[in-house]
Motif scaffolding. Structure first.
Motif, PDB file in Angstrom:
ATOM      1  N   THR A 458      -3.107  63.385 -37.543  1.00 15.78           N
ATOM      2  CA  THR A 458      -3.326  62.109 -36.770  1.00 15.78           C
ATOM      3  C   THR A 458      -2.213  61.857 -36.187  1.00 15.78           C
ATOM      4  O   THR A 458      -1.017  61.862 -36.635  1.00 15.78           O
ATOM      5  N   ILE A 459      -2.265  61.601 -34.764  1.00 15.77           N
ATOM      6  CA  ILE A 459      -1.393  60.877 -33.905  1.00 15.77           C
ATOM      7  C   ILE A 459      -1.549  59.426 -33.732  1.00 15.77           C
ATOM      8  O   ILE A 459      -2.779  59.126 -33.532  1.00 15.77           O
ATOM      9  N   THR A 460      -0.429  58.714 -33.555  1.00 15.03           N
ATOM     10  CA  THR A 460      -0.809  57.297 -33.039  1.00 15.03           C
ATOM     11  C   THR A 460       0.212  56.590 -31.979  1.00 15.03           C
ATOM     12  O   THR A 460       1.604  57.344 -31.765  1.00 15.03           O
ATOM     13  N   VAL A 467       0.272  63.095 -23.822  1.00 12.03           N
ATOM     14  CA  VAL A 467       0.855  63.673 -25.246  1.00 12.03           C
ATOM     15  C   VAL A 467       0.465  65.216 -25.144  1.00 12.03           C
ATOM     16  O   VAL A 467      -0.622  65.516 -24.882  1.00 12.03           O
ATOM     17  N   GLU A 468       1.306  66.020 -25.718  1.00 15.26           N
ATOM     18  CA  GLU A 468       0.935  67.361 -25.926  1.00 15.26           C
ATOM     19  C   GLU A 468       1.198  67.892 -27.501  1.00 15.26           C
ATOM     20  O   GLU A 468       2.222  67.494 -27.830  1.00 15.26           O
ATOM     21  N   VAL A 469       0.175  68.249 -28.184  1.00 15.23           N
ATOM     22  CA  VAL A 469       0.229  68.410 -29.544  1.00 15.23           C
ATOM     23  C   VAL A 469       0.140  70.028 -29.589  1.00 15.23           C
ATOM     24  O   VAL A 469      -0.923  70.512 -29.337  1.00 15.23           O
ATOM     25  N   TYR A 470       0.826  70.979 -30.561  1.00  9.97           N
ATOM     26  CA  TYR A 470       0.576  72.266 -30.869  1.00  9.97           C
ATOM     27  C   TYR A 470       1.287  72.332 -32.137  1.00  9.97           C
ATOM     28  O   TYR A 470       2.135  71.702 -32.701  1.00  9.97           O
ATOM     29  N   VAL A 471       0.918  73.692 -32.504  1.00 10.44           N
ATOM     30  CA  VAL A 471       1.660  74.339 -33.884  1.00 10.44           C
ATOM     31  C   VAL A 471       2.454  75.684 -33.428  1.00 10.44           C
ATOM     32  O   VAL A 471       2.115  76.461 -32.640  1.00 10.44           O
ATOM     33  N   GLU A 511       4.764  66.023 -28.337  1.00  8.12           N
ATOM     34  CA  GLU A 511       5.709  65.639 -27.289  1.00  8.12           C
ATOM     35  C   GLU A 511       5.190  64.793 -26.300  1.00  8.12           C
ATOM     36  O   GLU A 511       4.108  64.822 -25.922  1.00  8.12           O
ATOM     37  N   SER A 512       6.026  63.698 -25.766  1.00  8.34           N
ATOM     38  CA  SER A 512       5.507  62.948 -24.839  1.00  8.34           C
ATOM     39  C   SER A 512       6.810  62.734 -24.132  1.00  8.34           C
ATOM     40  O   SER A 512       8.075  62.911 -24.724  1.00  8.34           O
ATOM     41  N   VAL A 513       6.752  61.631 -22.917  1.00  6.85           N
ATOM     42  CA  VAL A 513       8.153  61.277 -22.389  1.00  6.85           C
ATOM     43  C   VAL A 513       8.705  60.402 -23.302  1.00  6.85           C
ATOM     44  O   VAL A 513      10.010  59.985 -23.286  1.00  6.85           O
ATOM     45  N   GLU A 514       8.395  59.658 -24.555  1.00  4.27           N
ATOM     46  CA  GLU A 514       8.926  58.902 -25.235  1.00  4.27           C
ATOM     47  C   GLU A 514       9.531  59.516 -26.423  1.00  4.27           C
ATOM     48  O   GLU A 514      10.271  58.931 -26.906  1.00  4.27           O
TER      49      GLU A 514
END
Length: 525
Positions: A458-460, A467-471, A511-514
Motif C-alpha cells: 500500500t502506498i499513500t 511514483v515508481e515502486v519496485y522490488v 521513489e518520487s521527487v519528494e
C-alpha cells in the motif's frame, strides 16, 4: 604561500595564520587554469582551506614547465623567495606533485599522521590506469548524507582493513578529548591473512591524528576484529564467537608511547552465542550481532549485561532476529524512546542506515525498518556519542580492494566520519507519532510480511505525484517493477507475487521527487 612564476608574471596566494613549530602539518596547494583566462590558486592546511586567490592570466595550451617545482628543503633565510635556500623553513618528509587538482574531499580531510610511508594519505597508484579507472583521489565518491567531520583512515597503505568503530570521551588535566577507536585486521594484496597482528587505533576525533596504536596480543591477535565497543576504561573486540576485553592503558601525553602491545583481561573475556561480527555498548549492555549473507543461516542480535566490575556476564539476556547483511548496530535514547540503528551495504555503490524502535525487536520475527538513510558505500560498525552524533567508517578505500588487478572498485571513500544527529533522519525523534504519520508526503506498507507467495503493498501520497515502486534483492538487483506513473488517489494498493523468487530478504522501494521509502520484505516459502 604558493607561487607560480610564468615569464615576468608572478601569481601568489598566502595562507592565513601560521603553523606551530614542532608539529606535523599537511600542506596542499592547487593551481587550476580554466583555459579561458582565470587562474585559481589555493592553499590547504591539515584539510582546511587557508587561502585562495584568483587572477587573470593567459597561458598557451599545452603549458610547458620550463623550471622545476620547488617542493621545499631544510632551510632558513631571509625574505620569502622561490629559491631553494629560503622558500621553505622546515622538513619535508613526503611530497607528491600531480598534473591535476585532487578531489575536494581529498583536500579537505584530516590526515592521521599514522607513522606510515604516506602518513595516512591514501596513495594507491600501483594499478594500471586507463580511461575507465581514474586516479585514486579522483574516484572518491560523493556524500549522500551530511557529514560534518571526516578523517582519512590510518594504515590503509599498510594493508590493514578497517572494521569496528567506537567512541569515548576522556578528560586529561581537566581538558575533555573526544576519541575514536577503529579496529583493523591485516590482509595482503594477494588475500593472505594473519601475517600481521590485528590493531586498534586511537584517534583524536577533532583532528583525526593517531594518538596511539594498540597491537592485540590475546586470543584475537590475528582475528578479523570485526567490531569494537568501549565500556568504561576498556574496549571489547568481537570476532569468531568471542568477546575479548582489553583495559585501555592510561595516556602519558604526546611524549608517551605511541605504539603499544596490549594484552587482554582474560577474566573479562567470554565466548558468546553470536558469530560476533560486531559489538556496541548501550546502557551497561553489550549488543553483539551476526553478519550473515543470504546463503547463510539466519542472523541474530544478542545482549550481554555488563557487571559492576566492567566484565560481561556469560549468558545472553535477550536474543533478537535481525535483517541479513547487517554490518553494525548501536542504540540511542531520545525523548524517552530507544531507537536501534543498523548499517548495511545496499548494493555495490551505496550503503544504508536502518532505524527500528526498540520494542520492534523480536526473538523470531525480523523487524521492518521504519526508515532508511543512504550512506557512503563500505559502511561498517556504528557508534553514537553523547551528543547524538554517529561515527562509522568505510572499508571501500582499503589498499586490498583498490589494488585488485580485476575490476577495481569504482566507489572510493577512505574515511572514518561523523554524521550529525539532525542529518540521520531529520524527523527521526518525533514523539508519539506512528512511523507512517512521520513520512509524508510518501508512505509505504507491506502485508503480510514475512510473506509466502503474495503480499499487498500500500502506498499513500499527500498530493498527486509521479511514483515508481519496485522490488530489489539483497544485492540491489531489481526483481520487478510494480508501478511507474502518476498516483492521483490518496491511497493505492499493489500486489507482488514472489513466483520464482527464492526465500530470503527483499526490499520494496517507492521513489518520487519528494523522497525515497524502503521497506524490508521477507519471502518465507
Amino acid at each position: 604561500f604558493l607561487e607560480l612564476i610564468s615569464g615576468l608574471s608572478t601569481f601568489r596566494v598566502d595562507g592565513a595564520g601560521s603553523v606551530e613549530a614542532g608539529t606535523d602539518v599537511w600542506l596542499a596547494g592547487t593551481i587550476r587554469y580554466n583555459g579561458t583566462g582565470t587562474l585559481s590558486l589555493t592553499i590547504y592546511v591539515d584539510g582546511r582551506l587557508a587561502g585562495e586567490q584568483e587572477a587573470i592570466a593567459a597561458f598557451a595550451s599545452p603549458y610547458t614547465v620550463n623550471a622545476p617545482f620547488y617542493l621545499g628543503t631544510t632551510a632558513a633565510g631571509a625574505p620569502p623567495s622561490p629559491t631553494m635556500n629560503a622558500a621553505f623553513a622546515g622538513h619535508i618528509f613526503m611530497a607528491i606533485a600531480r598534473d591535476y587538482v585532487a578531489h575536494p574531499l581529498y583536500l579537505t580531510s584530516g590526515v592521521p599522521f599514522d607513522g606510515g610511508e604516506y602518513f595516512g594519505l591514501p596513495s594507491y597508484h600501483d594499478y594500471a590506469l586507463d580511461e575507465f579507472h581514474l586516479p585514486m583521489d579522483q574516484r572518491i565518491d560523493s556524500e549522500p548524507v551530511e557529514i560534518d567531520r571526516r578523517h582519512f583512515l590510518p594504515y590503509a597503505n599498510d594493508e590493514f582493513i578497517p572494521q569496528g568503530t567506537a567512541t569515548r570521551k576522556e578528560s586529561v588535566d581537566g581538558i575533555d578529548t573526544d576519541l575514536v577507536y577503529v579496529s583493523y585486521y591485516h590482509r595482503t594484496r594477494e588475500g593472505t591473512i594473519e601475517t600481521k597482528r590485528s590493531i586498534v587505533v586511537e584517534l583524536d576525533a577533532n583532528t583525526g591524528v593517531v594518538r596511539r596504536t594498540f597491537r592485540l596480543r590475546g586470543v584475537l591477535e590475528y582475528s578479523h576484529a570485526g567490531g569494537i565497543a568501549v565500556a568504561g576504561d576498556a574496549f571489547f573486540i568481537s570476532s569468531v564467537g568471542f568477546l575479548e576485553r582489553y583495559v585501555i592503558p592510561s595516556y602519558d601525553g604526546p611524549d608517551g608511547l605511541k605504539y603499544v602491545d596490549i594484552g587482554p583481561d582474560t577474566s573479562g573475556s567470554i565466548f558468546v552465542d553470536s558469530k560476533a561480527s560486531f559489538v556496541s555498548v548501550f546502557e551497561d549492555t553489550l549488543w553483539v550481532g551476526d553478519w550473515r549473507p543470504s546463503n547463510d543461516v539466519e542472523p541474530f542480535l544478542y545482549t550481554y549485561p555488563i557487571a559492576g566490575d566492567g566484565r560481561p556476564e556469560g549468558t545472553a539476556s535477550h536474543v533478537f532476529a535481525i535483517p541479513r547483511n547487517v554490518q553494525g548496530v548501536d542504540l540511542i535514547r531520545r525523548n524517552g524512546k530507544t531507537y536501534v540503528f543498523m548499517s548495511r551495504n545496499r548494493n555495490s555503490r551505496e550503503a544504508e542506515l536502518l532505524r527500528f524502535r526498540r520494542e520492534q525487536l523480536h526473538p523470531s520475527i525480523v523487524p521492518s525498518a521504519d526508515s532508511s538513510v543512504t550512506m557512503p558505500y563500505g559502511i561498517e560498525d556504528l557508534s553514537f556519542t553523547s551528543d547524538g552524533s554517529l561515527w562509522t567508517n568505510s572499508e571501500s578505500g582499503t589498499v586490498y580492494y583498490q589494488r585488485r588487478d580485476v575490476s577495481p572498485w569504482q566507489v572510493f571513500y577512505p574515511f572514518v566520519y561523523r554524521v550529525p544527529e539532525n542529518a540521520i533522519l531529520p524527523r527521526a525523534f518525533d514523539v508519539g507519532l506512528p512511523a507512517a504519520e512521520r513520512f509524508e508526503p510518501l508512505r509505504l506498507w507491506t502485508y503480510p510480511n514475512p510473506m509466502l507467495e503474495t503480499t499487498t503493498i500500500t502506498i499513500t501520497v499527500s498530493k498527486p505525484m509521479y511514483v515508481e515502486v519496485y522490488v530489489i534483492d539483497m544485492l540491489g538487483r531489481r526483481q520487478t517493477l510494480l508501478r511507474r506513473g502518476y498516483v492521483t488517489d490518496p491511497s493505492e494498493t499493489l500486489t507482488w507475487t514472489a513466483g520464482g523468487a527464492s526465500s530470503g530478504m527483499y526490499f520494496v522501494v517507492a521513489e518520487s521527487v519528494e523522497g525515497r521509502v524502503v521497506r524490508p520484505l521477507v519471502v518465507a516459502k
